[in-house]
Design an enzyme around this catalytic site. Structure first.
Site, PDB file in Angstrom:
ATOM      1  N   ASP A  61      -4.629   0.438   0.439  1.00  0.00           N
ATOM      2  CA  ASP A  61      -3.401   0.419   1.243  1.00  0.00           C
ATOM      3  C   ASP A  61      -3.085  -1.041   1.571  1.00  0.00           C
ATOM      4  O   ASP A  61      -3.333  -1.507   2.673  1.00  0.00           O
ATOM      5  CB  ASP A  61      -3.631   1.243   2.516  1.00  0.00           C
ATOM      6  CG  ASP A  61      -2.414   1.289   3.414  1.00  0.00           C
ATOM      7  OD1 ASP A  61      -1.287   1.051   2.916  1.00  0.00           O
ATOM      8  OD2 ASP A  61      -2.581   1.559   4.619  1.00  0.00           O
TER       9      ASP A  61
HETATM   10  C1  SPV Z   1      -1.069   5.213   7.487  1.00  0.00           C
HETATM   11  O1  SPV Z   1      -1.422   6.396   7.621  1.00  0.00           O
HETATM   12  O2  SPV Z   1      -0.836   4.707   6.394  1.00  0.00           O
HETATM   13  C2  SPV Z   1      -0.917   4.355   8.665  1.00  0.00           C
HETATM   14  C3  SPV Z   1      -1.704   4.616   9.881  1.00  0.00           C
HETATM   15  O3  SPV Z   1      -0.173   3.391   8.570  1.00  0.00           O
HETATM   16  S1  SPV Z   1      -3.146   3.641   9.779  1.00  0.00           S
HETATM   17  O4  SPV Z   1      -3.878   4.016   8.580  1.00  0.00           O
HETATM   18  O5  SPV Z   1      -3.925   3.909  10.988  1.00  0.00           O
HETATM   19  O6  SPV Z   1      -2.747   2.216   9.733  1.00  0.00           O
HETATM   20 MG    MG Z   2       0.339   2.896   6.650  1.00  0.00          MG
END
Ligand code: SPV
Ligand code: MG
Length: 290
Positions: A61
């Site tokens: 991510d």
């Molecule tokens: C996501 O679910 O991608 C989020 C929340 O942005 S977190 O993973 O807590 O950043």
């Molecule tokens: Mg996110």
């Protein structure tokens, strides 16, 4: 579908969302029902998460899965569900890129987008090893204002996600940012924390209502209790949150189940032992059709 989210918040004050990252996970989010105290309950909306959309593709991510790909996933979710959708818009990019995202989301019937006040490329907020660089709040406020100007549907919501508590700049900085974003016309504020006991987040929440009273407007408040999930949805509603997002549990549940299943098949040399922990094929047919 688009206006349902705002309607639900206006009518009930509090709603809860579950993450989806594919058509199949959206079907679970759509159909999940549970009876609590004699009442049948279900999720009110779907969170299209950057973490789980990326992870389902085997990717980190870290602003690697692009907007076009995210729109494809959102379209899968839309095809099999009726619930309102909140999209994780990461930083939103440059104002022009944010405009492109909003135009597409509105056309698709998405109800809200949440953008976070970090600089591109952002890192996931739960990654304690990542450097978290915050955007200048005035620049971010201008992006929000641009988004509000180009939004066509008055029920489409732009929610600003404040990352001060993730970046370690503190509650005061979070409140200053909230003021900037509220003045820019934002429809909601998401305050995030990656702490197990988020006293700073609760301090922010306590200061939020007086700030809004001074500004004459209270945008909805959104929380993502991944690390502080000893607090229930009801606890967070009582504190003043209007939306709680369970942001990654379906992806994490499927990962653990797949890992265990693959391990057992290797260990036992057949798939017989995993039958009890797998949905029957007939159940998959029931969900996705035949
Ligand atoms: C996501 O679910 O991608 C989020 C929340 O942005 S977190 O993973 O807590 O950043
Ligand atoms: Mg996110």
């Amino acid at each position: 579908r688009l206006p349902i989210l705002k309607e639900a918040i206006n009518n009930r004050g509090f709603i809860r969302c579950i993450e989806a990252h594919s058509g199949l996970s959206a079907l679970i989010a759509e159909t999940a029902r549970s009876v609590v105290d004699g009442q049948t309950i279900e999720f009110d909306g779907i969170w299209e998460s950057s973490l789980t959309d990326s992870a389902s593709k085997g990717l980190p991510d870290a602003s690697i899965v692009g907007t076009e790909s995210r729109l494809h996933t959102i379209n899968e979710i839309i095809g099999v569900s009726t619930k309102p959708i909140i999209v994780d818009g990461d930083t939103g990019g440059e104002p022009g890129q944010f405009q492109f995202l909003i135009e597409n989301l509105e056309r698709m019937g998405v109800s809200a987008v949440i953008i976070e006040d970090k600089v591109f490329p952002k890192r996931n907020s739960l990654d304690n090893s990542a450097a978290q660089t915050l955007e200048d709040p005035e620049i971010f406020a201008r992006k929000i204002a641009h988004g509000k100007r180009v939004t066509l549907n008055e029920d489409f919501m732009i929610i600003a996600r404040i990352e001060s508590l993730i970046a370690g700049t503190g509650v005061k900085d979070a409140l200053i940012r909230a003021e900037h974003y509220i003045r820019a016309g934002v429809d909601g504020i998401m305050i995030h924390s990656n702490q197990r006991e988020p006293s700073d987040l609760f301090e922010f929440v306590k200061e939020y209502d007086p700030l809004c009273a001074a500004l004459g407007r209270r945008p909805i408040l959104v929380g993502v209790p991944t690390t502080y999930n000893q607090y229930s949805d009801q606890d967070l509603a009582d504190l003043g949150f209007n939306i709680v997002i369970h942001a990654n549990q379906l992806l994490r549940a499927s990962h653990k189940a797949m890992e265990e299943t693959a391990d057992i098949i290797l260990k036992t040399g057949s798939s017989k032992e995993v039958d009890p922990i797998c949905s029957p094929v007939s159940e998959i047919f029931r969900y996705v059709g035949l």
